[in-house]
Write a protein that holds these residues in place. Structure first.
Motif, PDB file in Angstrom:
ATOM      1  N   GLN A 130       0.846  -1.192   0.000  1.00 12.63           N
ATOM      2  CA  GLN A 130       0.000   0.000   0.000  1.00 12.63           C
ATOM      3  C   GLN A 130       0.886   1.248   0.000  1.00 12.63           C
ATOM      4  N   PRO A 175      -2.172   8.086   0.430  1.00 15.87           N
ATOM      5  CA  PRO A 175      -3.199   7.670  -0.542  1.00 15.87           C
ATOM      6  C   PRO A 175      -3.201   8.511  -1.817  1.00 15.87           C
ATOM      7  N   GLU A 176      -2.680   9.730  -1.776  1.00  9.11           N
ATOM      8  CA  GLU A 176      -2.664  10.597  -2.943  1.00  9.11           C
ATOM      9  C   GLU A 176      -1.430  10.385  -3.814  1.00  9.11           C
ATOM     10  N   THR A 215      -9.183   3.174  -2.110  1.00  8.79           N
ATOM     11  CA  THR A 215      -7.933   2.646  -1.551  1.00  8.79           C
ATOM     12  C   THR A 215      -7.341   1.660  -2.550  1.00  8.79           C
ATOM     13  N   ARG A 216      -6.123   1.949  -2.990  1.00  9.81           N
ATOM     14  CA  ARG A 216      -5.463   1.092  -3.975  1.00  9.81           C
ATOM     15  C   ARG A 216      -4.317   0.330  -3.318  1.00  9.81           C
ATOM     16  N   ASP A 217      -4.175  -0.909  -3.716  1.00  7.19           N
ATOM     17  CA  ASP A 217      -3.067  -1.712  -3.208  1.00  7.19           C
ATOM     18  C   ASP A 217      -2.730  -2.792  -4.217  1.00  7.19           C
TER      19      ASP A 217
END
Length: 412
Positions: A85, A89-90, A237-239
């Motif tokens: 992760q 987040p940006e 949310t990207r992972d």
């Protein structure tokens, strides 16, 4: 007294009478004849040793087999998952691209790696009717590689593939819980997510990894990305999900950030579950100690049994022993023959018990679908210990029998 005995022996030798002798070969032959000539008595004497040796070999074999099963289970369920992760987040999506994933999948120990995006709860309903209250369901977007890492176990239908991902086909997979909430029991029906139709392609009842999917719906990653851009709701949310070979999770956890973003690996965080080797060692150690304790008790019982049986058997042969003494057998001859008999019986009992233990281990393992672990060394150890146990068990009764005067023995 000793001088008088020595004088008597000298007088006997002057008369040409030789003192009785019994070579070891003859002792072994007499012991074998006694054992084989009375099979019933021998069986009664050795039955405890057979059971003790069988329990020893079987408990060690089953213990080793169980240890092997524990190791195999831990290897199969060992941490084989890494989640990567961004710390922020940006963070730009460059670390999320095909080139970055290509570097990651080339690492030794990576089985599969794919992208995932979590959109939070999305309104879902069976029909487009605006009067029907929507159900809020967490929505996950996963590319086919990430879906393989999650490994949903299908109840009905199928998983989506590269075709659906490439063409952003509006298909959706539901967990059993979500399907029941929406009243869906089969595939091929449509549901509406944010008022857009999606075809239910599969329903799953379990996942190998990422248990949060059990309360969610899954769509292709490209579809979820478009939905995220269209709705502009809460931040997604990207992972990256990574499946590793057993034992490689910790290593891949250290290497993945560097492979995905070599210019700034500190901007990514890799989460790798710990390898439970300590727990496995504790379980294996406990199993081994318990097995050795049970095996030792079994052999001790066999030793006590053969000692009791040997004492009773020798007591029943008092007349025979007296006759041997009367015709010239010396005390050490009687003692040696009786000790050899119990040693031979112990060795035979150990061999028979070892075979029975191997057979029991094999049968139990096959019935339970395990791969039996047969240790020839434990069988040889059982034979050796049983022989020594038989020898030790015969020392006391043989010494008592050798001290009985011939006349007294013949009167019994």
């Amino acid at each position: 007294m000793r001088k008088s005995l020595r004088r008597v022996h000298q007088d006997i030798e002057e008369l040409g009478i030789q003192r009785s002798r019994m070579p070891v070969r003859d002792l072994l032959w007499e012991a074998a004849l006694s054992v084989l000539g009375h099979p019933g008595r021998s069986l009664v004497t050795v039955i405890g040793t057979i059971l003790g040796a069988a329990a020893f070999v079987a408990s060690l074999g089953l213990g080793s087999t169980l240890n092997q099963q524990v190791s195999a289970a831990f290897d199969a369920r060992r941490a084989t998952e890494v989640l990567v992760q961004p710390e922020d987040p940006e963070l730009i999506k460059a670390w999320f691209g095909d080139a970055a994933l290509g570097r990651l999948t080339r690492l030794n120990g990576v089985v599969a790696a794919g992208r995932r995006v979590s959109l939070g709860e999305q309104p879902m309903r069976r029909t487009i009717d605006s009067l029907a209250a929507p159900t809020g369901v967490p929505l996950i977007g996963a590319d086919p590689a990430a879906l393989r890492v999650m490994a949903p176990q299908l109840t009905v239908g199928r998983s989506f593939d590269d075709f659906h991902e490439r063409d952003a086909t509006p298909v959706i997979m539901l967990s059993d819980a979500v399907a029941r909430q929406l009243g869906i029991h089969r595939t091929g029906v449509a549901i509406f997510v944010a008022d857009q139709p999606y075809t239910v392609i599969g329903i799953f009842h379990d996942v190998i990894r990422r248990p949060e999917a059990m309360a969610a719906a899954i769509v292709p990653f490209s579809v979820a990305s478009r939905l995220d851009e269209a709705t502009g709701g809460q931040p997604a949310t990207r992972d990256v999900l990574v499946e590793t070979s057993p034992g490689a999770a910790q290593l891949i956890g250290r290497q993945a950030p560097l492979a995905l973003r070599p210019e700034a690996p500190a901007e990514l965080r890799a989460v790798a579950p710990p390898d439970p080797r300590t727990l496995r060692r504790e379980i294996e150690g406990s199993t081994t100690r318990s097995t050795l304790l049970i095996s030792g008790v079994a052999l001790l019982m066999g030793t006590v049994s053969i000692g009791n049986a040997a004492t009773a058997g020798i007591a029943a042969r008092t007349g025979e022993i007296g006759l041997r003494r009367a015709v010239g057998a010396r005390r050490r001859h009687i003692f040696g023959q009786l000790v050899l008999e119990t040693a031979v019986l112990g060795g035979l009992g150990g061999a028979i018990g070892a075979l029975l233990g191997v057979l029991a281990t094999s049968v139990v393992s096959i019935v339970n679908g395990w791969a039996p672990v047969i240790e020839i060394r434990s069988a040889l150890v059982a034979c050796a210990i049983s022989t020594v146990a038989g020898l030790l068990a015969g020392l006391v009764p043989a010494a008592r029998a050798a001290r009985v005067p011939p006349v007294q023995a013949l009167q019994r």
